[in-house]
Design a protein around this motif. Structure first.
Motif, PDB file in Angstrom:
ATOM      1  N   THR A   1      -9.802   6.991   4.581  1.00 26.36           N
ATOM      2  CA  THR A   1      -9.697   6.768   3.246  1.00 26.36           C
ATOM      3  C   THR A   1      -9.785   8.163   2.511  1.00 26.36           C
ATOM      4  OG1 THR A   1     -11.557   6.037   2.281  1.00 26.36           O
ATOM      5  CG2 THR A   1     -10.333   4.486   2.659  1.00 26.36           C
TER       6      THR A   1
ATOM      7  N   TRP B   1       0.782  -1.346   0.152  1.00 23.56           N
ATOM      8  CA  TRP B   1      -0.252  -0.026  -0.512  1.00 23.56           C
ATOM      9  C   TRP B   1       1.186   1.672   0.007  1.00 23.56           C
ATOM     10  CZ3 TRP B   1      -0.712  -3.487   3.972  1.00 23.56           C
ATOM     11  CH2 TRP B   1       0.760  -3.351   5.136  1.00 23.56           C
TER      12      TRP B   1
ATOM     13  N   HIS C   1      -4.597   8.638   0.252  1.00 23.77           N
ATOM     14  CA  HIS C   1      -4.722   7.393   0.940  1.00 23.77           C
ATOM     15  C   HIS C   1      -5.699   6.458  -0.067  1.00 23.77           C
ATOM     16  CE1 HIS C   1      -2.765  10.256   3.327  1.00 23.77           C
ATOM     17  NE2 HIS C   1      -2.453   9.614   3.644  1.00 23.77           N
ATOM     18  N   ASN C   2      -5.586   5.038  -0.279  1.00 21.99           N
ATOM     19  CA  ASN C   2      -6.983   4.166  -0.936  1.00 21.99           C
ATOM     20  C   ASN C   2      -7.673   3.302   0.732  1.00 21.99           C
ATOM     21  OD1 ASN C   2      -5.530   5.298  -3.203  1.00 21.99           O
ATOM     22  ND2 ASN C   2      -4.659   3.146  -3.957  1.00 21.99           N
ATOM     23  N   TYR C   3      -6.532   3.270   1.444  1.00 25.56           N
ATOM     24  CA  TYR C   3      -7.405   2.459   2.866  1.00 25.56           C
ATOM     25  C   TYR C   3      -7.316   3.122   3.566  1.00 25.56           C
ATOM     26  CZ  TYR C   3      -6.155  -1.201  -0.764  1.00 25.56           C
ATOM     27  OH  TYR C   3      -5.290  -1.353  -1.882  1.00 25.56           O
ATOM     28  N   SER C   4      -8.393   3.141   4.604  1.00 24.90           N
ATOM     29  CA  SER C   4      -8.143   3.377   5.936  1.00 24.90           C
ATOM     30  C   SER C   4      -7.347   3.080   7.008  1.00 24.90           C
ATOM     31  CB  SER C   4      -9.775   3.168   6.697  1.00 24.90           C
ATOM     32  OG  SER C   4      -9.978   2.929   7.058  1.00 24.90           O
TER      33      SER C   4
END
Length: 163
Positions: A146, A24, A150-153
């Motif tokens: 997200t 990530w 940022h693609n992910y929390s």
């Protein structure tokens, strides 16, 4: 040595990375890593060190490897965690920065864990070790949703070894 801290970003399945790379891209986590580790000793395995394009500025790099003749510019090379910790003993807060095998070795010695828990599960070949949360106290937790960068929390979690 005052406080040995392990710092890592790991998924919910403890995934750290695959093929010597992260799975990530979290710019805010990189900023936090830089802020926390600048001015300190960072202890890592050889493979982790070799993922850096060049040594990270304003940090003392201690690289643990089994390779007897390994040398790299910008790194102090040692062959055991004990040697690494001895070299960092005057640092009030040295950091263990990976990878999976080094985290495993350092877990019994660590006083603190700065864990960025990435919300998701990922295929990986390197993992953060399981740790018994009964032996650790969660002292800080901060959620990051997200967003466009940022693609992910993820959640910053700070644990201290329970006394």
């Amino acid at each position: 040595m005052a406080e040995l801290t392990m710092i890592a970003a790991a998924a919910e399945n403890n995934a750290l990375g695959k093929d010597n790379d992260l799975v990530w891209h979290l710019p805010d986590d990189f900023k936090r890593f830089k802020k926390l580790t600048t001015g300190h000793h960072i202890i890592m395995g050889r493979k982790t060190f070799e993922t850096f394009p060049k040594p990270l500025p304003n940090r003392t790099h201690i690289v643990i490897t089994r390779k007897k003749n390994y040398q790299k510019e910008g790194a102090i090379v040692v062959h055991s965690l004990k040697e690494a910790l001895d070299l960092a003993k005057d640092d009030p807060q040295p950091f263990i920065i990976g990878g999976g095998e080094i985290y495993e070795l350092a877990l019994p010695e660590a006083d603190k864990i700065e864990l960025t828990r990435v919300h998701g599960t990922f295929e990986a070949d390197a993992f953060f070790p399981e740790f018994d949360e009964n032996n650790w106290e969660l002292v800080e937790s901060s959620f990051h949703p997200t967003d466009e960068n940022h693609n992910y929390s993820f959640t910053y979690l700070t644990y201290r070894r329970a006394k």
